[in-house]
Design a protein around this motif. Structure first.
Motif, PDB file in Angstrom:
ATOM      1  N   GLU A 576       4.777   0.688   5.571  1.00 29.31           N
ATOM      2  CA  GLU A 576       6.236   1.240   5.493  1.00 29.31           C
ATOM      3  C   GLU A 576       6.893   0.742   4.455  1.00 29.31           C
ATOM      4  O   GLU A 576       6.925  -0.282   4.019  1.00 29.31           O
ATOM      5  N   PRO A 577       7.838   1.602   3.939  1.00 29.23           N
ATOM      6  CA  PRO A 577       8.726   1.245   2.676  1.00 29.23           C
ATOM      7  C   PRO A 577       9.474   0.332   3.334  1.00 29.23           C
ATOM      8  O   PRO A 577      10.324   0.320   4.337  1.00 29.23           O
ATOM      9  N   PRO A 611      12.092  -0.561  -2.745  1.00 27.97           N
ATOM     10  CA  PRO A 611      11.448  -0.667  -1.416  1.00 27.97           C
ATOM     11  C   PRO A 611       9.623  -0.761  -1.990  1.00 27.97           C
ATOM     12  O   PRO A 611       9.497   0.095  -2.894  1.00 27.97           O
ATOM     13  N   VAL A 612       9.272  -1.469  -1.005  1.00 29.13           N
ATOM     14  CA  VAL A 612       7.729  -1.869  -1.222  1.00 29.13           C
ATOM     15  C   VAL A 612       6.973  -1.590  -0.092  1.00 29.13           C
ATOM     16  O   VAL A 612       7.496  -1.561   1.010  1.00 29.13           O
ATOM     17  N   LEU A 613       5.600  -1.039  -0.248  1.00 31.07           N
ATOM     18  CA  LEU A 613       5.090  -0.827   0.951  1.00 31.07           C
ATOM     19  C   LEU A 613       4.486  -2.139   1.474  1.00 31.07           C
ATOM     20  O   LEU A 613       3.528  -2.703   0.718  1.00 31.07           O
ATOM     21  N   ALA A 727       7.040   2.232  -3.022  1.00 27.45           N
ATOM     22  CA  ALA A 727       6.990   3.154  -2.069  1.00 27.45           C
ATOM     23  C   ALA A 727       7.152   4.507  -3.104  1.00 27.45           C
ATOM     24  O   ALA A 727       6.008   5.245  -2.710  1.00 27.45           O
ATOM     25  N   GLN A 728       7.786   4.684  -4.192  1.00 32.80           N
ATOM     26  CA  GLN A 728       7.666   5.845  -4.825  1.00 32.80           C
ATOM     27  C   GLN A 728       6.475   6.166  -5.559  1.00 32.80           C
ATOM     28  O   GLN A 728       6.053   7.319  -5.831  1.00 32.80           O
TER      29      GLN A 728
END
Length: 731
Positions: A576-577, A611-613, A727-728
């Motif tokens: 998840e982000p 944000p990172v996954l 995330a993007q």
């Protein structure tokens, strides 16, 4: 019975190879020591010959220089006597009959009737005044050279007398027109050789040799010996003879020992003759820089030698030098002998020794091969065939046991061995039948043990998972307990009894409430008090709500910890982000009570990242463990110096790096490789599972957890590296 295959490495061949190798080594060593002996002998003979050669050569070359000095003694005495003997009657008609003033202003021998191959010539430059004294010296020089010149011509090309005023009287048959070829203003007193006879340059009035120079009239390269003649304390004349460099150069370059060459130079290092010089005195250009450096090293070696040492060594160029000093001019004649000239004959002789040794070795090996084949190879082939028959089960073999040598003894032993092998094979066949039954029994026992080990491993795995859950849940429960206690303390600190008092006061003055609030001193403080009380209640409610939110988030994290452990046997949970900066702050909040209690100062170096996954709860579990461990690691540091530094950054290799650094007790180098092992801990109350589970979680996230420490007392840095997946980008 199948045919016996030919052995890959027969004994005879290997024996020949070993013996040949040993003999070859002996031959090589013999050749080597023979070469050293011959080289030492030839070097000694060559150096002795070199020293003798250069000594004899130096005596031959210096003979002409010494002869010139002897000649000058005779000429000087004769000239002085002749000058004093001439009377005034000889200075007029005879002088005019021999010499004439030409239109160019110079005075020369009369061209008519002058034969320079047999007669002495006179040249007086333009502008030189010829008085009676000069006439006397010119005629005296003319007479002396006519008398002695032909005799000296046997060894010297020319003999001449120079007057200090500039005139020259010369006997030079090879250059008969010299006095007529000279330019009218040519001043011989400006030549190199004449300066050696001046009183200021030659106070002892000895014979001196000039440096090598080129005569302007003849173009010849030469060195001149000059002896001054003084009459009545005045420089009257200078007697000279030339040594032609062309002849000396030809002898120096061409006349040498085989393979050697000669070099001639002055004491000041000025080079006179070297092998690459042409007959005109110039050196050939190819390799000029390297050649000049080589000659410079030779000259320096000679100049720095001890006075009595005549044979020198020049290791840099592998050469030997023999030096002879030529008396008279003081030149150094050096014969250079390269080392290869000495070593080449020794090397050639060593090659012959080696060649003859190799031929002897080959002949000896051929004879040995024939003997080995008859005496060893054939009998061993019979033994090999007998071995094959025994291997196939046929124990009835026939061998030659009648021989009295080692092979006969081997045959008898082989026969006894075959009988013993046959007996033992029968015994093994009987034992094999009972062995199969015992193997079956052992197999059943091993299966039972394997089943028990599988059950034990399963229980151990369940215990490890349970330990992991308890450790991580324990860390979060500490934070839940801390937040609950803070909320309880907040509730207890709220003074709600003041609200009851205010209500009772208002109820007492209900009938005159307006007057009470406006006129009574206590009534006037009621409204401000209620306002402050309301604001205080709002702040307390907000703080308690925040603590309860933390409790809820921590409780959610406990559930996720359990789910993480449950997912070990299932597929990985979805990513998840996650804002890593906020996740770091969450880890600090979870440990905030402990950090405050331990008086730890937190330094944040957090780079804002999108944000990172990633798996949020696994990452948070790792950070909580790292912060908790860092807190305990600083127990030995004074409270005012405890600093915990958290750094968040993105690397150039596509990773996200989170570093937790403390200035605590540090880690010994020998413990760095064990720090992530299950059960390893340095704290008495520790259980050794936090770093182990964190390292496993980092691997499941596709990253790594590493540690670095400079040793005890220098703190430690734990670095978590995770893949950077924005995330993007995935969206």
């Amino acid at each position: 019975m199948p045919p016996t295959p030919r052995p890959r490495a027969p004994l005879a061949r290997s024996t020949l190879i070993k013996m040949g190798a040993r003999i070859a080594v002996v031959i090589a060593l013999t050749t080597f020591f023979s070469y050293l002996h011959m080289l030492r002998t030839l070097r000694g003979e060559a150096l002795t010959q070199l020293e003798q050669h250069v000594s004899e050569r130096g005596q031959r070359e210096q003979a002409i220089f010494l002869l010139a000095e002897d000649n000058h003694v005779v000429l000087k005495r004769a000239l002085e006597e002749r000058i004093r003997a001439l009377g005034p009657e000889d200075l007029g008609p005879r002088f005019d009959r021999l010499f004439v003033r030409l239109p160019d202003g110079s005075l020369r021998s009369r061209p008519e009737g002058f034969d320079g191959t047999k007669m002495t010539g006179v040249f007086v430059p333009r502008g030189v005044k010829v008085d009676e004294d000069m006439r006397r010296r010119l005629l005296a020089s003319y007479d002396v050279l006519n008398q002695y010149g032909p005799a000296f011509h046997v060894r010297f090309a020319d003999t001449f007398v120079t007057l200090p005023e500039g005139p020259i009287v010369i006997y030079w048959p090879e250059r008969p027109t010299w006095v007529h070829d000279a330019e009218p203003g040519f001043m011989v007193t400006q030549q190199v050789y004449f300066s050696t006879s001046l009183p200021e340059n030659n106070p002892g009035r000895h014979t001196k040799w000039s440096e090598v120079y080129t005569d302007e009239v003849s173009g010849k390269s030469m060195s001149t010996s000059t002896t001054p003649l003084d009459l009545d304390g005045r420089h009257a004349a200078s007697i000279s003879q030339d040594v032609m460099m062309e002849e000396l150069m030809a002898r120096t370059i061409s006349d040498h020992l085989p393979g050697a060459y000669n070099v001639l130079f002055r004491d000041d290092g000025t080079l006179i003759i070297e092998p690459d010089m042409q007959l005109n005195g110039s050196s050939s250009p190819p390799g000029a820089a390297g050649r000049q450096e080589h000659l410079r090293r030779i000259i320096e070696r000679v100049q720095t030698r001890p006075p009595q040492e005549t044979v020198l060594e020049l290791p840099a160029y592998e050469e030997y030098l023999a030096v002879a000093r030529l008396q008279g001019p003081g030149w150094n004649l050096v014969t250079v002998l390269p080392e290869r000239v000495v070593s080449q004959p020794a090397l050639l002789a060593a090659r012959y020794v080696l060649l003859l040794g190799m031929l002897s070795l080959v002949l000896e090996l051929v004879i040995m091969a024939w003997v080995l084949k008859r005496q060893i190879t054939r009998p061993l082939l019979v033994f090999t065939q007998a071995t094959d028959r025994i291997a196939s089960g046929d124990f009835h073999v026939e061998l030659d046991t009648s021989r009295n040598d080692e092979l006969g003894q081997l045959a008898r032993s082989f026969r006894s061995m075959a009988d013993e092998v046959q007996r033992r094979e029968q015994a093994l066949r009987e034992a094999n039948e009972s062995l199969e039954q015992r193997v079956e029994e052992r197999t059943r026992e091993l299966k039972d043990v394997h089943r028990q080990l599988v059950q034990s491993a399963r229980r151990a795995g369940m215990a490890e998972i349970a330990t992991n859950v308890l450790h991580n849940v324990g860390n979060v429960l500490n934070s839940v307990y801390t937040s609950a206690q803070l909320a309880k303390e907040r509730m207890a600190a709220m003074r709600l009894e003041h609200v009851g008092r205010v209500a009772g006061m208002l109820q007492e003055h209900q009938e005159d409430l307006g007057a009470f609030l406006s006129q009574d001193e206590r009534g006037r403080n009621v409204l401000p008090f209620l306002g402050k009380l309301g604001n205080n209640l709002l702040e307390e409610r907000k703080a308690i709500t925040t603590l309860l939110d933390d409790v809820g988030r921590y409780t959610e994290h406990i559930g996720d910890i359990v789910k993480v452990q449950q997912n070990y046997a299932r597929t990985p949970r979805l990513q998840e982000p996650v804002l890593l900066e906020g996740l770091v702050e969450d880890a600090l909040r979870i440990n905030s009570a402990g950090l405050t209690r331990h008086q730890v100062k937190v330094v944040r170096q957090l780079t804002e990242l999108p944000p990172v996954l990633t798996d949020k709860h696994k990452t948070l579990m790792i950070l909580v463990n790292l912060v908790s461990n860092a807190k305990y690691a600083m127990d030995g540091v004074p409270p005012a110096e405890r600093i915990l530094t958290l750094k968040l950054e993105r690397t150039s290799s596509g990773l996200v790096r989170i570093q937790v650094h403390d200035n605590g007790m540090g880690i010994a180098p020998e413990l760095l490789t064990r720090i992530f092992q299950y059960g390893f801990t340095t704290r008495e109350e520790g259980h050794g599972f936090g770093l182990h589970s964190s390292a496993l979680a980092a691997q499941e996230l596709g990253g790594a957890l590493t540690v670095h420490s400079d040793g005890p007392g220098h703190g430690a840095s734990f670095t978590l590296e995770l893949p950077y997946v924005a995330a993007q980008q995935v969206a």
